[in-house]
Design a protein around this motif. Structure first.
Motif, PDB file in Angstrom:
ATOM      1  N   ASN A 197      30.400  -8.245  11.165  1.00 12.77           N
ATOM      2  CA  ASN A 197      30.940  -7.128  10.382  1.00 12.77           C
ATOM      3  C   ASN A 197      30.260  -5.826  10.786  1.00 12.77           C
ATOM      4  O   ASN A 197      29.039  -5.759  10.858  1.00 12.77           O
ATOM      5  N   PRO A 198      31.028  -4.764  11.034  1.00 12.47           N
ATOM      6  CA  PRO A 198      30.439  -3.491  11.480  1.00 12.47           C
ATOM      7  C   PRO A 198      30.031  -2.599  10.315  1.00 12.47           C
ATOM      8  O   PRO A 198      30.309  -2.881   9.154  1.00 12.47           O
ATOM      9  N   GLY A 199      29.384  -1.480  10.671  1.00 10.22           N
ATOM     10  CA  GLY A 199      29.119  -0.395   9.722  1.00 10.22           C
ATOM     11  C   GLY A 199      28.359  -0.814   8.489  1.00 10.22           C
ATOM     12  O   GLY A 199      27.326  -1.474   8.559  1.00 10.22           O
ATOM     13  N   PHE A 200      28.900  -0.450   7.333  1.00 12.68           N
ATOM     14  CA  PHE A 200      28.234  -0.669   6.052  1.00 12.68           C
ATOM     15  C   PHE A 200      27.931  -2.143   5.811  1.00 12.68           C
ATOM     16  O   PHE A 200      26.958  -2.494   5.147  1.00 12.68           O
ATOM     17  N   SER A 201      28.768  -3.034   6.360  1.00 15.15           N
ATOM     18  CA  SER A 201      28.601  -4.473   6.110  1.00 15.15           C
ATOM     19  C   SER A 201      27.868  -5.201   7.226  1.00 15.15           C
ATOM     20  O   SER A 201      27.906  -6.428   7.286  1.00 15.15           O
ATOM     21  N   GLN A 202      27.201  -4.471   8.109  1.00 17.87           N
ATOM     22  CA  GLN A 202      26.598  -5.112   9.278  1.00 17.87           C
ATOM     23  C   GLN A 202      25.520  -6.122   8.922  1.00 17.87           C
ATOM     24  O   GLN A 202      25.232  -7.037   9.695  1.00 17.87           O
ATOM     25  N   HIS A 203      24.908  -5.981   7.754  1.00 27.61           N
ATOM     26  CA  HIS A 203      23.857  -6.924   7.375  1.00 27.61           C
ATOM     27  C   HIS A 203      24.389  -8.121   6.591  1.00 27.61           C
ATOM     28  O   HIS A 203      23.612  -8.938   6.103  1.00 27.61           O
TER      29      HIS A 203
END
Length: 558
Positions: A197-203
């Motif tokens: 998941n990219p961006g805000f949800s990368q973690h």
């Protein structure tokens, strides 16, 4: 920045599962001074921060420790240390009972027996497993915990450890810690590759995003021998939420099916890597998306799944409730994660002996940072903490505390301060992290390349990672939080460098997806060996070692 000096008998880096249990073992056995340095807060740190709903390493009725060794050996296609596995397996049930005594709720049937989930697992209510361990540690007066301290390097001279350097996460403090022995329990490495998941949800990933390979990197730089980094771990997860699939697969015996409803697990096999590989191949060949077949399960089974995920991955339960399509109504779509380097599931990590001693004298490695002993999970990490704790106690009997030279302290201190100059650098930390993840994704077998790679790609990855390593030396931090992220990036880059060399060295495909070498697509018994490495003068030197079979015991004097 203030320099703060501390000393202890035994230093434990990382207050996770293995670190806590090492401290408990030492405190029960002696009054020796123990210091735990924890990057977060010990009450909710490490892989178990949010909880877990099963203990996946347990010798259930009708099974023997030797059966567990055989299972792990089969799953890893023979590349394991049987001596490490058997010393772990023999203590799994003991540490489980100890954990229950500390307050962990383990589910029991009408006969008072633990409720099994498959051949090696038992069910627990484990949302508070980490606070339980942390509270147990706090009861011992000879154990001190320093939260929010990130260890950045070992002090090693003539292949013997004398202490560590660290930085505070919040305050402008540089720590110098002298110790007679050090136990590394920092966990494995996530964030090397571009995530699902990219961006805000990368973690939103399988493994703790805060385990950045620091323990690996410190050992690598100090010249410790490492093993089997090329056996990467890729988890099969519920799409988008990246929630565990084993809870569904074992809880309701859900098979893996493709878009045509075909059970493709029978085609590819049932080892951990084969389950991922089958899902990748079905998608590549146009039969995706892939699912766990849950449609039609009973409402009671559905409720059990909803409750189970609240223990460890609540976003999965919330997604089912929000959509109105629970697992009894709709099958659960699955996908693989990005690769990780983690010794709790695969054999990656420090090369250790049966006492979990590394090749650096006085340094021990436990849990996800210790290699050779896959499928250890929570209880195996506890066992390794126990083993290393007793070994470290025995080691320090004849060891005097050695004070670190002021000149050496100032050299390291100035290198740290260089990053905290306040000047704006040419690159931001996030720029270089994204660059690293993109390189690894495209050239070293990430998600976008279906986990595949060839030698030419690895050569390019090596060049590009070396360039990013040079750029990282000029990164600037405006505060201690930035400084922490600079060191986390530098840790990951060191791990990437070693991982690339390991992927290159194993010229075969022994584990599909985990190590999918397109130049060598088949297994080759010539590589029925351990691929180890030692870094010297910045160069990674590969060492091949013969397998240690059942009945043999390896010690570093061999």
């Amino acid at each position: 920045m203030e320099i703060r000096k501390l000393s202890t008998d035994i230093l434990i880096i990382g207050g996770g599962t293995a670190g806590c249990y090492a401290a408990l073992t030492i405190a029960k056995e002696s009054d020796r001074k123990v210091l735990i340095l924890e990057k977060a807060n010990i009450k909710r740190s490490g892989c178990l921060a949010a909880g877990v709903n099963a203990l996946n390493a347990y010798i259930v009725k009708g099974q023997k420790p030797e059966d567990y060794v055989n299972y792990a050996k089969r799953d890893a296609e023979g590349i394991v240390r049987e001596d490490l596995l058997i010393t772990m397996a023999r203590r799994l049930n003991y540490v489980t009972k100890e954990l229950e005594g500390l307050g962990l709720v383990i589910l029991k049937d009408e006969n008072g027996e633990y409720v099994a989930r498959g051949n090696r697992n038992i069910k627990i209510n484990g949302e508070n497993i980490k606070p339980i361990l942390a509270n147990a540690v706090s009861e011992f007066k000879n154990v001190e915990v320093l939260n929010k301290v990130n260890v950045i390097d070992y002090l090693v001279k003539d292949n013997k450890i004398y202490g560590v350097y660290g930085i505070s996460v919040d305050e402008e403090v540089f720590y110098v810690v002298e110790a007679k022995s050090v136990i590394c329990a920092t966990g494995g490495a996530s964030g090397l590759y571009k995530p699902n998941n990219p961006g805000f949800s990368q973690h939103k990933m399988w493994y703790s995003p805060f385990n950045t390979g620091g323990g690996f990197a410190m050992g690598i730089r100090a010249g410790a021998e490492m093993t089997t980094f090329e056996m990467r771990f890729i988890a099969l997860r519920c799409k988008d939420t990246i929630a565990p699939t084993g809870t569904i697969a074992q809880g309701v015996m859900a098979p893996q099916i493709n878009s045509k409803g075909e059970d493709y697990g029978k085609v590819y096999g049932n080892t951990t890597s084969e389950r991922v590989y089958g899902t990748v191949k079905e998608n590549l060949e146009g039969r995706g998306p892939c699912y766990l077949k849950t449609e039609g399960i009973s409402k009671e089974a559905e409720q059990d799944l909803l409750k189970a995920y609240l223990n460890m991955a609540p976003s999965q339960t919330l997604g089912w409730i929000e959509s109105g399509n629970g697992p009894s109504i709709a099958n659960v779509e699955i996908e693989g994660t990005e690769p990780y380097v983690v010794g709790g599931h695969t054999a990656s990590g420090y090369w250790v002996d049966t006492n979990r001693a590394t090749t650096v004298k006085g340094l021990y490695a436990v849990g996800d940072v210790a290699g050779g002993c896959p499928q250890k999970y929570v209880t195996g990490a506890l066992v390794e903490g126990e083993i290393a704790g007793i070994a470290a106690l025995n080691y320090i009997d004849n060891v005097e505390l050695t004070f670190i030279d002021e000149k050496e302290i100032n050299e390291v201190f100035n290198k740290v301060k260089k990053h905290l100059s306040g000047d704006k650098g040419l690159y931001e930390i996030d720029n270089l992290e994204e660059g690293m993840q993109t390189v690894m994704d495209k050239y070293a077998g990430g998600i976008s390349s279906s986990y595949q790679f060839n030698e030419k790609q690895l050569e390019l990855a090596k060049i590009k990672i070396d360039n990013i390593i040079k750029l990282a030396e000029d990164l600037k931090a405006k505060d201690m939080d930035d400084l922490l992220h600079i060191f986390e990036l530098k840790e990951r880059l060191v791990v990437c460098k070693v991982l690339i060399e390991h992927l290159k060295a194993r010229k075969e495909t022994r584990w599909h997806s985990f190590c999918e070498n397109l130049d060598y697509p088949n297994k080759d018994d010539k590589y029925l060996k351990y691929v180890n490495s030692v870094m010297k003068d910045g160069r990674v030197n590969i060492v091949f070692r013969d397998l240690i079979d059942g009945g043999e015991i390896y010690e570093h004097s061999n």
